[in-house]
Scaffold this motif. Sequence first.
Motif, PDB file in Angstrom:
ATOM      1  N   THR A  73      15.251 -63.672 -22.212  1.00  0.00           N
ATOM      2  CA  THR A  73      15.683 -63.140 -20.915  1.00  0.00           C
ATOM      3  C   THR A  73      16.549 -61.895 -21.080  1.00  0.00           C
ATOM      4  O   THR A  73      16.582 -61.049 -20.193  1.00  0.00           O
ATOM      5  N   TRP A  74      17.233 -61.754 -22.210  1.00  0.00           N
ATOM      6  CA  TRP A  74      18.110 -60.623 -22.457  1.00  0.00           C
ATOM      7  C   TRP A  74      17.392 -59.438 -23.104  1.00  0.00           C
ATOM      8  O   TRP A  74      18.004 -58.405 -23.366  1.00  0.00           O
ATOM      9  N   LYS A  79      10.959 -57.790 -20.745  1.00  0.00           N
ATOM     10  CA  LYS A  79      10.839 -57.728 -19.276  1.00  0.00           C
ATOM     11  C   LYS A  79       9.740 -56.750 -18.862  1.00  0.00           C
ATOM     12  O   LYS A  79       9.084 -56.947 -17.844  1.00  0.00           O
ATOM     13  N   ARG A 108      22.517 -66.637 -25.579  1.00  0.00           N
ATOM     14  CA  ARG A 108      22.555 -67.231 -24.248  1.00  0.00           C
ATOM     15  C   ARG A 108      21.676 -66.437 -23.280  1.00  0.00           C
ATOM     16  O   ARG A 108      21.640 -65.198 -23.331  1.00  0.00           O
ATOM     17  N   ASP A 109      20.930 -67.174 -22.435  1.00  0.00           N
ATOM     18  CA  ASP A 109      20.077 -66.517 -21.440  1.00  0.00           C
ATOM     19  C   ASP A 109      20.923 -65.735 -20.444  1.00  0.00           C
ATOM     20  O   ASP A 109      22.019 -66.157 -20.077  1.00  0.00           O
ATOM     21  N   THR A 110      20.395 -64.604 -19.985  1.00  0.00           N
ATOM     22  CA  THR A 110      21.085 -63.814 -18.972  1.00  0.00           C
ATOM     23  C   THR A 110      20.818 -64.360 -17.571  1.00  0.00           C
ATOM     24  O   THR A 110      21.534 -64.023 -16.638  1.00  0.00           O
ATOM     25  N   GLU A 111      19.771 -65.179 -17.451  1.00  0.00           N
ATOM     26  CA  GLU A 111      19.492 -65.882 -16.199  1.00  0.00           C
ATOM     27  C   GLU A 111      18.598 -67.072 -16.512  1.00  0.00           C
ATOM     28  O   GLU A 111      18.065 -67.195 -17.613  1.00  0.00           O
ATOM     29  N   ASP A 112      18.444 -67.965 -15.549  1.00  0.00           N
ATOM     30  CA  ASP A 112      17.591 -69.128 -15.740  1.00  0.00           C
ATOM     31  C   ASP A 112      16.178 -68.649 -16.088  1.00  0.00           C
ATOM     32  O   ASP A 112      15.608 -67.815 -15.373  1.00  0.00           O
ATOM     33  N   ARG A 115      13.529 -68.895 -13.281  1.00  0.00           N
ATOM     34  CA  ARG A 115      13.774 -67.895 -12.223  1.00  0.00           C
ATOM     35  C   ARG A 115      13.399 -66.502 -12.742  1.00  0.00           C
ATOM     36  O   ARG A 115      12.806 -65.696 -12.017  1.00  0.00           O
ATOM     37  N   PHE A 116      13.725 -66.223 -13.994  1.00  0.00           N
ATOM     38  CA  PHE A 116      13.380 -64.956 -14.650  1.00  0.00           C
ATOM     39  C   PHE A 116      11.866 -64.738 -14.601  1.00  0.00           C
ATOM     40  O   PHE A 116      11.391 -63.675 -14.190  1.00  0.00           O
ATOM     41  N   ARG A 119      10.623 -64.126 -11.036  1.00  0.00           N
ATOM     42  CA  ARG A 119      10.992 -62.779 -10.585  1.00  0.00           C
ATOM     43  C   ARG A 119      10.047 -61.727 -11.162  1.00  0.00           C
ATOM     44  O   ARG A 119       9.696 -60.749 -10.501  1.00  0.00           O
TER      45      ARG A 119
END
Length: 176
Positions: A73-74, A79, A108-112, A115-116, A119
């Motif tokens: 996610t990071w 992305k 650590r994930d920057t968001e769930d 949900r990532f 999105r």
Amino acid sequence: MLRRFVLCLGLGVFGLVGCNQHSAGPSTPIKAAIAAGEIGSRLPEFSVKDLQGRQLSSEQLRGKVLLVDFWATWCEPCKREMPGYQQLLDRYGAQRFAVIGFKFDTMRDTEDPRRFAKRLGVSYPLAVATDAVKEKFGGIEGLPTTLVYDRQGILREKIIGFEYTDAVEHVLKPLL
């Protein structure tokens, strides 16, 4: 004395000639094993639960052209790549093409992650890349890492870092 010298010399020459002889049996070439994650290696056996709690295994993917994406996610390049992989799946899924994503858990994930993915418009199966999974794929050197396997489960392309969807599609098309 001269006789002894000639005799020793003769034995030495005949002995050396015999050292260059080949065995009578056919020679068998030694085939080197291809390390996991290297071009030509096989899709490893794995069985994991995806982020939705469904079972996902290499057995379910047999006979398909497969794109395996290692992401996080990071990871900004991840992305940018993932929506393109979803487009490829939408375009070629009916031709027995599949995509799976393994999420890195080293930071650590920057968001769930669910949900990532939503999105980004990604609906292909996503699972956590445990250390065991990473090892089975030969270790992952950087993110994103994309692996493309043919229908026989042979690794045909390995891309470390960002790649444009068109370039990945160019690799996929001959395998479909």
